[in-house]
Design a protein around this motif. Structure first.
Motif, PDB file in Angstrom:
ATOM      1  N   ASN A 701      -4.647  57.433 -68.454  1.00  0.00           N
ATOM      2  CA  ASN A 701      -4.041  57.141 -67.166  1.00  0.00           C
ATOM      3  C   ASN A 701      -3.065  56.162 -67.332  1.00  0.00           C
ATOM      4  N   GLY A 702      -1.946  56.254 -66.459  1.00  0.00           N
ATOM      5  CA  GLY A 702      -0.762  55.433 -66.647  1.00  0.00           C
ATOM      6  C   GLY A 702      -0.831  53.986 -66.123  1.00  0.00           C
ATOM      7  N   PRO A 703       0.367  53.330 -66.502  1.00  0.00           N
ATOM      8  CA  PRO A 703       0.042  51.889 -65.783  1.00  0.00           C
ATOM      9  C   PRO A 703       0.258  51.913 -64.246  1.00  0.00           C
ATOM     10  N   MET A 704       0.101  50.934 -63.593  1.00  0.00           N
ATOM     11  CA  MET A 704       0.038  50.397 -62.297  1.00  0.00           C
ATOM     12  C   MET A 704       0.831  49.164 -62.139  1.00  0.00           C
ATOM     13  N   ARG A 705       1.383  48.991 -61.057  1.00  0.00           N
ATOM     14  CA  ARG A 705       1.960  47.676 -60.684  1.00  0.00           C
ATOM     15  C   ARG A 705       0.761  46.808 -60.061  1.00  0.00           C
ATOM     16  N   ARG A 706       0.559  45.586 -60.571  1.00  0.00           N
ATOM     17  CA  ARG A 706      -0.552  44.635 -60.213  1.00  0.00           C
ATOM     18  C   ARG A 706       0.232  43.781 -59.281  1.00  0.00           C
ATOM     19  N   PRO A 707      -0.604  43.449 -57.984  1.00  0.00           N
ATOM     20  CA  PRO A 707      -0.039  42.656 -56.900  1.00  0.00           C
ATOM     21  C   PRO A 707       0.526  41.307 -57.556  1.00  0.00           C
ATOM     22  N   SER A 708       1.645  40.974 -57.018  1.00  0.00           N
ATOM     23  CA  SER A 708       2.201  39.674 -57.482  1.00  0.00           C
ATOM     24  C   SER A 708       1.571  38.539 -56.622  1.00  0.00           C
ATOM     25  N   LEU A 709       0.364  37.957 -57.175  1.00  0.00           N
ATOM     26  CA  LEU A 709      -0.156  37.214 -56.359  1.00  0.00           C
ATOM     27  C   LEU A 709       0.637  35.835 -56.189  1.00  0.00           C
ATOM     28  N   ASP A 710       1.852  35.376 -57.090  1.00  0.00           N
ATOM     29  CA  ASP A 710       2.372  34.382 -56.778  1.00  0.00           C
ATOM     30  C   ASP A 710       3.699  34.734 -56.133  1.00  0.00           C
ATOM     31  N   GLY A 711       3.860  35.761 -55.526  1.00  0.00           N
ATOM     32  CA  GLY A 711       5.171  36.034 -54.750  1.00  0.00           C
ATOM     33  C   GLY A 711       6.370  36.486 -55.354  1.00  0.00           C
ATOM     34  N   ASN A 712       6.260  36.394 -56.475  1.00  0.00           N
ATOM     35  CA  ASN A 712       7.443  36.956 -57.357  1.00  0.00           C
ATOM     36  C   ASN A 712       7.450  38.474 -57.138  1.00  0.00           C
ATOM     37  N   LEU A 713       8.204  39.145 -56.346  1.00  0.00           N
ATOM     38  CA  LEU A 713       8.421  40.507 -56.260  1.00  0.00           C
ATOM     39  C   LEU A 713       9.705  40.904 -57.125  1.00  0.00           C
ATOM     40  N   GLU A 714      10.373  40.177 -57.746  1.00  0.00           N
ATOM     41  CA  GLU A 714      11.213  40.646 -58.778  1.00  0.00           C
ATOM     42  C   GLU A 714      10.926  40.995 -60.014  1.00  0.00           C
ATOM     43  N   GLN A 715       9.766  40.504 -60.613  1.00  0.00           N
ATOM     44  CA  GLN A 715       9.272  40.704 -61.766  1.00  0.00           C
ATOM     45  C   GLN A 715       7.753  41.474 -61.610  1.00  0.00           C
TER      46      GLN A 715
END
Length: 788
Positions: A701-715
């Motif tokens: 199973n490949g990687p997923m983007r985890r939600p940016s709970l600190d609001g940083n959408l760039e990283q």
């Protein structure tokens, strides 16, 4: 009086003997291996009266007056026609494999296989496929599929969710024998309410589906076929027990109620319970809820002499789930509310379903020379009712709701010729839904105390959606097929909830408008061994804010539904597949297929929690027409190199993006918790007559983007890629099959499914970032018993 009684008894005996003589039964087998052929067609030549064989190759068909030629047909085999003399009640067929035909389907052994016929490229999970693993529920039936990915919405509720074409299961239509289900309040838990051993097969198709079932199938359609009243099994018993001390029982009994078996019924029962809690990752919380479920269903069938059929049935489910910290019990609810000493969750769910289906042939028939059968126009009517209620709390958040839903569908299918046909129909969906949501958030203060922020939402929705549709089909057998369909629906709705003075409320008003849904499908046999399929069409679905996003309640955040002004999502899905049949030698030809689908969303309803700063304690629900799409590529390979050895391999790559709104500006980001790729290999070997079956499945199973709970959408923070391995061995002794297996052999688990587990009554508490397995290695043992 005695003479009359004797005459009456004698007359009834003669009638029962006559009726019994009207039925023909038998088995369709492979002439060389003597193995049963599952799904073979048996019909009276010159009529449209026929039936498909069951799991053991058996069939039972009533006689048709004036016709005596019985035909058995199966893809990859030469058809056989037998003249049935008067008084004969049993005809067995042995079909010979046709070596001149490129398509050879060995459905008797293949668990997952790509359908060779049909205008849609579909993946079928047969009963043999359902037996590859424990398959305790519908959710667990897709472990051998790359088309469908199954996960959890959060680590508290245990609600299962699927993904197809890079989008959540809310965009996939799920059917129960062609009746839409798992809509409304039951959607988060519905995958757990269909036991796998209740099913004969599951059909999965990607892309837009036929307009006859509605406008909601955007990314695909899943149809379940249950055990039938006409099954030969008088009793089917499945017992299951695993290393987590979870017992389960499934029962099925098909009963003919008349001598001619025109009236029959099947009774289905399921019971399961978790006898203890587990905390394998040592975070203090149960890995999954302790669940107790009772599930009962009853299906009926009446077959008339003229080909008419009447089906009806009902289903009842009752489930309780206890979750939260391992020390939590229901008796501690008041203590949790007052002192915040322990976090707990409890869900009490109940559902009732009832349906009736009627179909009959009408008008003149058309003779299909290619198939050697009569095609006759027909009418069908379906009425379905569903009730579901949920009484739940997730820590300090409460959810209470129930809905009543009706679905009606009338359809007329007309054959202009053997190649040309048209379906006309009208349908209506009516739903009354009531929801009460208490969102209670504790905000930390400078002095170390916590203040309470509360909102109360009451939604009293009434949805009325009448619609009409038409679908034209042109078919040249083995060469070309075209389906053009269109439907129009008025999507009416209103919220009659009254606002409560002095209490913050965050409800919403549903939108209304007319939805036009055009769809098209094409199949072209470029060569006898190369098939191209294309499809395109629009789809619409009405978002249900809380049930679509039940995970919001399993966080410590404020739920703000303030910017939702259009709750109807719209999308265009287009794509296709190229299938090539290869002669690699071996027992059967190999199949390789390539798929590509793109889904473009024009209006999307989002539950967005990726905020920082002052908004870091919020989840905002809004709709956006910003760019949102999903591209999915998939390749499948299937081969039987030697008799009994089946290989199935698949690889899927997904590029899914969504636009998040920040101060009026859209930011295109990778859709969270959507795996970029998945690869799967399944190897099964079965000895003759499937006395021993060995099955191994490997996933990566490949990687997923985890939600940016600190609001940083760039990283972007990506989850790791991880493997999963499954193995099972089964042995059949007469009517008993014993199986043992192991899931998650490498004992791989996500170590942090719950953020800030040490302080569950704070805005930082979040259980929605689930990307991997919540439980470790599991051993199981089971038994299947068939009584004919």
């Amino acid at each position: 009086m005695k003479i009359k009684t004797i005459l009456l008894c004698g007359l009834m005996s003669l009638m029962s003997m006559s009726l019994a003589a009207q039925n023909i039964e038998g088995v369709v087998r492979d002439a060389s291996s003597d193995e049963p052929l599952i799904g073979a067609s048996v019909y009276w030549l010159g009529t449209n009266v026929g039936i498909g064989t069951e799991v053991d190759g058996s069939y039972e068909l009533h006689r048709v007056k004036g016709y005596d030629k019985l035909v058995a047909a199966y893809v990859g085999y030469k058809s056989d026609t037998i003249t049935v003399s008067e008084g004969v009640t049993r005809i067995d067929f042995k079909l010979v494999s046709d070596t001149q035909i490129d398509e050879v389907v060995v459905e008797g052994t293949l668990g997952n296989y790509i359908k060779h016929d049909g205008i849609l490229k579909g993946e079928t999970i047969s009963f043999a496929g359902l037996c590859k693993m424990a398959c305790c529920s519908l959710a667990e039936s897709f472990e051998n599929s790359a088309s469908v990915t199954v996960g959890y919405s959060d680590a508290i509720s245990g609600a299962r969710q699927i993904k197809m074409l890079g989008l959540t299961g809310t965009y996939t239509q799920i059917l129960d024998e062609n009746r839409p289900i798992m809509r409304g309040l039951s959607a988060p838990y519905g995958l757990n309410y269909t036991p796998g051993m209740w099913l004969n097969s599951i059909q999965v198709s990607k892309g837009v589906a036929s307009v006859t079932a509605g406008h909601e199938a955007i990314t695909g359609q899943i149809n379940m076929e249950h055990r039938k009243p006409t099954d030969e099994e008088r009793l089917f018993l499945n017992l299951y027990f695993d290393s987590e001390l979870r017992p389960e029982i499934n029962l099925s009994s098909a009963i003919p109620l008349t001598a001619d078996k025109r009236l029959s019924t099947v009774i289905l029962a399921h019971g399961s319970m978790d006898t203890q809690s587990h905390d394998m990752n040592k975070d203090g919380f149960r890995d999954l809820p302790e669940t107790r479920q009772i599930n009962i269903a009853n299906k009926w069938l009446y077959q008339g002499k003229g080909g008419e059929q009447l089906r009806w049935g009902w289903k009842y489910v009752d489930e309780n789930r206890l979750s939260g910290e391992k020390a939590y019990k229901k008796s501690l609810y008041e203590q949790m509310q007052q002192s915040l000493s322990v976090y707990g969750s409890h869900m009490d769910n109940r559902g009732v379903n009832g349906y009736i289906k009627f179909g009959m042939p009408v008008g003149a028939s058309v003779y299909d020379e290619a198939a050697g059968e009569e095609l006759r126009s027909n009418v069908a009517f379906v009425a379905d009712y569903n009730y579901f209620s949920e009484d739940a709390y997730f820590g300090l958040n409460n959810y209470n709701g129930h809905d009543h839903a009706w679905w009606l569908n009338f359809m007329y299918a007309h054959y202009f010729s053997a190649r040309s046909s048209m379906i006309f129909g009208a349908s209506a969906s009516i739903t009354n839904s009531n929801e009460h949501i208490l969102n209670d958030v504790r905000l930390p203060q400078a002095d170390g105390t916590k203040s309470s922020w509360r909102s109360l939402t009451t939604n009293r929705m009434r949805y009325i959606e009448p619609g009409v549709y038409a679908e034209y089909t042109y078919n040249v057998p083995e060469k070309f097929s075209l389906v053009l369909g269109v439907r129009g629906d008025w999507m009416g709705a209103r919220n009659s909830a009254e606002q409560i003075e002095g209490v913050p409320t965050y409800g919403y008003d549903p939108n209304e408008y007319f939805a036009l849904t055009p769809r098209s499908h094409m199949r072209w046999n470029i060569t006898p061994s190369t098939v191209l399929r294309l499809s395109a069409g629009l789809g619409y679905r009405r978002a249900s804010v809380y049930t679509d996003n039940i995970w919001m309640l399993a966080t410590g955040r404020k739920i703000m539904v303030t910017d939702l002004n259009d709750d109807i999502e719209q999308a265009l899905t287009a794509g296709g597949s190229l299938t090539q049949y290869l002669k690699l030698g071996g027992y059967a030809d190999a199949t390789i297929s390539f798929d590509y689908f793109r889904t473009q969303l024009f209006n999307t309803v989002l539950a967005d929690q990726e905020f920082g700063g002052d908004l870091n304690d919020q989840i905002q629900v809004y709709n956006t027409d910003g760019r949102s799409f999903s591209d999915t590529y998939q390749v499948d390979f299937q081969w039987t190199p030697v008799k009994g050895l089946d290989l199935f391999a698949t690889y899927r790559y997904t590029n899914a993006k969504v636009s998040l709104m920040r101060e009026g500006v859209s930011h295109l980001v990778e859709r969270p918790l959507t795996s970029r790729y998945k690869t799967l290999l399944n190897v099964q070997y079965a000895t003759p007559f499937r006395r021993w079956v060995f099955d191994v499945t490997a996933q990566y199973n490949g990687p997923m983007r985890r939600p940016s709970l600190d609001g940083n959408l760039e990283q972007s923070v990506l989850s790791p890629a991880y493997p999963m391995f499954y193995a099972q061995v089964s042995h059949k002794i007469r009517d008993v099959e014993v199986y043992v297996g192991c899931e998650n052999i490498l004992d791989y688990m996500q170590d942090d499914p719950i953020r800030n587990a040490a302080d569950p009554f704070s805005p930082a508490f979040n259980s929605s970032s689930v990307w991997g397995p919540l439980m470790g290695r599991k051993f199981y043992i089971g038994l299947r018993y068939n009584l004919y």
